[in-house]
Design a protein around this motif. Structure first.
Motif, mmCIF file in Angstrom:
data_model
loop_
_atom_site.group_PDB
_atom_site.id
_atom_site.type_symbol
_atom_site.label_atom_id
_atom_site.label_comp_id
_atom_site.label_asym_id
_atom_site.label_seq_id
_atom_site.Cartn_x
_atom_site.Cartn_y
_atom_site.Cartn_z
ATOM 1 N N VAL A 80 0.848 -1.184 0.000
ATOM 2 C CA VAL A 80 0.000 0.000 0.000
ATOM 3 C C VAL A 80 0.886 1.238 0.000
ATOM 4 N N THR A 81 0.424 2.257 -0.704
ATOM 5 C CA THR A 81 1.046 3.575 -0.669
ATOM 6 C C THR A 81 -0.017 4.560 -0.211
ATOM 7 N N ILE A 82 0.302 5.375 0.785
ATOM 8 C CA ILE A 82 -0.701 6.242 1.416
ATOM 9 C C ILE A 82 -0.210 7.684 1.389
ATOM 10 N N LEU A 83 -1.065 8.576 0.915
ATOM 11 C CA LEU A 83 -0.777 10.007 0.857
ATOM 12 C C LEU A 83 -1.778 10.752 1.715
ATOM 13 N N ASN A 84 -1.281 11.570 2.621
ATOM 14 C CA ASN A 84 -2.143 12.401 3.465
ATOM 15 C C ASN A 84 -2.416 13.705 2.727
ATOM 16 N N THR A 85 -3.640 13.845 2.202
ATOM 17 C CA THR A 85 -4.013 15.056 1.470
ATOM 18 C C THR A 85 -4.830 16.016 2.335
ATOM 19 N N GLY A 86 -4.983 15.677 3.625
ATOM 20 C CA GLY A 86 -5.772 16.520 4.526
ATOM 21 C C GLY A 86 -4.925 17.587 5.209
ATOM 22 N N ASP A 87 -5.521 18.224 6.193
ATOM 23 C CA ASP A 87 -4.856 19.300 6.930
ATOM 24 C C ASP A 87 -4.361 18.857 8.302
ATOM 25 N N GLU A 88 -4.637 17.585 8.689
ATOM 26 C CA GLU A 88 -4.255 17.096 10.005
ATOM 27 C C GLU A 88 -3.383 15.844 9.876
ATOM 28 N N PRO A 89 -2.496 15.591 10.858
ATOM 29 C CA PRO A 89 -1.706 14.349 10.841
ATOM 30 C C PRO A 89 -2.626 13.128 10.971
ATOM 31 N N VAL A 90 -2.217 12.023 10.373
ATOM 32 C CA VAL A 90 -2.972 10.771 10.479
ATOM 33 C C VAL A 90 -2.004 9.646 10.822
ATOM 34 N N GLU A 91 -2.529 8.625 11.509
ATOM 35 C CA GLU A 91 -1.733 7.457 11.872
ATOM 36 C C GLU A 91 -1.948 6.344 10.838
ATOM 37 N N VAL A 92 -0.856 5.722 10.464
ATOM 38 C CA VAL A 92 -0.895 4.604 9.516
ATOM 39 C C VAL A 92 -0.240 3.398 10.188
ATOM 40 N N THR A 212 3.287 8.258 11.623
ATOM 41 C CA THR A 212 2.444 9.459 11.648
ATOM 42 C C THR A 212 2.723 10.256 10.388
ATOM 43 N N LEU A 213 1.698 10.404 9.553
ATOM 44 C CA LEU A 213 1.843 11.159 8.308
ATOM 45 C C LEU A 213 1.365 12.584 8.513
ATOM 46 N N GLN A 214 2.259 13.522 8.327
ATOM 47 C CA GLN A 214 1.886 14.927 8.358
ATOM 48 C C GLN A 214 1.211 15.293 7.033
ATOM 49 N N PRO A 215 0.458 16.388 6.990
ATOM 50 C CA PRO A 215 -0.181 16.799 5.731
ATOM 51 C C PRO A 215 0.827 16.863 4.591
ATOM 52 N N GLY A 216 0.478 16.227 3.485
ATOM 53 C CA GLY A 216 1.345 16.220 2.313
ATOM 54 C C GLY A 216 2.365 15.104 2.295
ATOM 55 N N GLU A 217 2.513 14.360 3.395
ATOM 56 C CA GLU A 217 3.501 13.286 3.434
ATOM 57 C C GLU A 217 2.937 11.991 2.869
ATOM 58 N N ILE A 218 3.856 11.115 2.448
ATOM 59 C CA ILE A 218 3.476 9.859 1.823
ATOM 60 C C ILE A 218 4.326 8.731 2.419
ATOM 61 N N THR A 219 3.765 7.546 2.504
ATOM 62 C CA THR A 219 4.516 6.376 2.966
ATOM 63 C C THR A 219 4.051 5.151 2.197
ATOM 64 N N SER A 220 4.881 4.114 2.182
ATOM 65 C CA SER A 220 4.558 2.889 1.457
ATOM 66 C C SER A 220 5.195 1.715 2.173
ATOM 67 N N GLY A 221 4.606 0.531 2.030
ATOM 68 C CA GLY A 221 5.189 -0.640 2.660
ATOM 69 C C GLY A 221 4.462 -1.920 2.308
ATOM 70 N N ILE A 222 5.089 -3.033 2.683
ATOM 71 C CA ILE A 222 4.526 -4.362 2.456
ATOM 72 C C ILE A 222 3.522 -4.683 3.550
ATOM 73 N N VAL A 223 2.415 -5.293 3.162
ATOM 74 C CA VAL A 223 1.408 -5.792 4.103
ATOM 75 C C VAL A 223 1.304 -7.301 3.889
ATOM 76 N N ALA A 224 1.264 -8.070 4.976
ATOM 77 C CA ALA A 224 1.307 -9.530 4.872
ATOM 78 C C ALA A 224 0.202 -10.176 5.694
ATOM 79 N N PHE A 225 -0.253 -11.346 5.224
ATOM 80 C CA PHE A 225 -1.238 -12.124 5.974
ATOM 81 C C PHE A 225 -1.147 -13.586 5.563
ATOM 82 N N ASP A 226 -1.652 -14.441 6.427
ATOM 83 C CA ASP A 226 -1.786 -15.867 6.132
ATOM 84 C C ASP A 226 -3.265 -16.135 5.857
#
Length: 261
Positions: A80-92, A212-226
């Motif tokens: 998943v790649t996540i971009l915070n396009t809002g005005d507040e920090p969000v937790e991922v 914690t993604l600040q406004p305008g920040e982006i993050t990406s990573g592997i997600v796994a499950f069985d």
């Protein structure tokens, strides 16, 4: 030590060494990937044969990528790649991602901490087996050969005789050769375990971790499950929903779970 005893010790040592470096693939864990199904407002794109879907919302955008990253225990993965396009920090975090089947049952994702713990315990178990196998191999490298034989013949007066006997002999050159072979095998086993350990740590470092993604920040990573049994039974036949919760917004993606050949 008898010949049969030596042979048993060598066999046990070989099995311990083999298991110490064996791949979990020998356990024949089924592998899956997603066939992504775009819904209204979503866009399916391809990059070098890898499919992804973008889902925009008012304060965030999420891209789901059908990646097949190799993890130490062969979990099913996606990115998943996540971009915070809002005005507040969000937790991922991986805890904010799950899969729903058609009955509403949820499948939680595996965290980096859980998989790192599994990997650490797996390496310790392999190291213990390798140490046991090395000790047994070294102990059996004593330069002795032994065995049994049958004999028969006829005496000078024509009387027939037969029987069996045993023999044992020490060869210093054989002892040195056996010790060198045992040391080389032991070192090769520990080298293979170390390669597995480093490769696993590197792979797990790519997993999505709490951020914690600040406004305008982006993050990406592997997600796994069985995949649990209920999902495996529905593979190739029923779609599932991947939910990525960012703040108060649930990004929902439709996909079909497909078993890899």
């Amino acid at each position: 030590m008898t010949f049969n005893r030596v042979r048993s010790v060598i066999l046990f040592a070989s099995l311990a060494m083999a298991y110490a470096i064996a791949s979990p693939a020998a356990q024949a864990k089924d592998q899956y990937h997603f066939k992504l199904i775009p819904q209204d407002g979503q866009e399916l794109t391809w990059t070098r044969g890898v499919a992804s879907i973008d889902n925009p919302a008012s304060t965030s955008m999420v891209r789901l990528i059908d990646s097949r990253d190799k993890l130490p225990d062969d979990q099913t993965t996606f990115r998943v790649t996540i971009l915070n396009t809002g005005d507040e920090p969000v937790e991922v975090a991986s805890e904010s991602i799950w899969i729903e089947d058609s009955a509403g049952n949820r499948v939680a994702m595996l965290s980096h901490e859980e998989l790192e713990g599994r990997h650490r315990r797996d390496i310790k178990r392999r190291q213990a087996l390798a140490a046991l196998g090395g000790a047994l191999s070294a102990g059996s490298a004593n330069g002795y050969t032994s065995g049994s034989f049958n004999y028969s013949g006829t005496t000078s007066n024509g009387r027939f005789f037969n029987g069996f006997g045993t023999y044992s002999a020490y060869d210093p050159n054989l002892a040195m050769q056996q010790k060198q072979q045992a040391a080389a095998q032991n070192q090769a086993t520990f080298n293979a375990i170390q390669v597995r350990q480093l490769g696993g740590v590197e792979a797990l470092n790519g997993m999505l971790r709490q951020t914690t993604l600040q406004p305008g920040e982006i993050t990406s990573g592997i997600v796994a499950f069985d995949p649990p049994r209920n999902l495996r039974k529905k593979a190739d036949s029923e779609s599932v929903t991947v939910v990525v919760r960012i703040g108060a917004t649930d990004h929902r993606f439709q996909a079909m779970l497909i078993e890899l050949p």
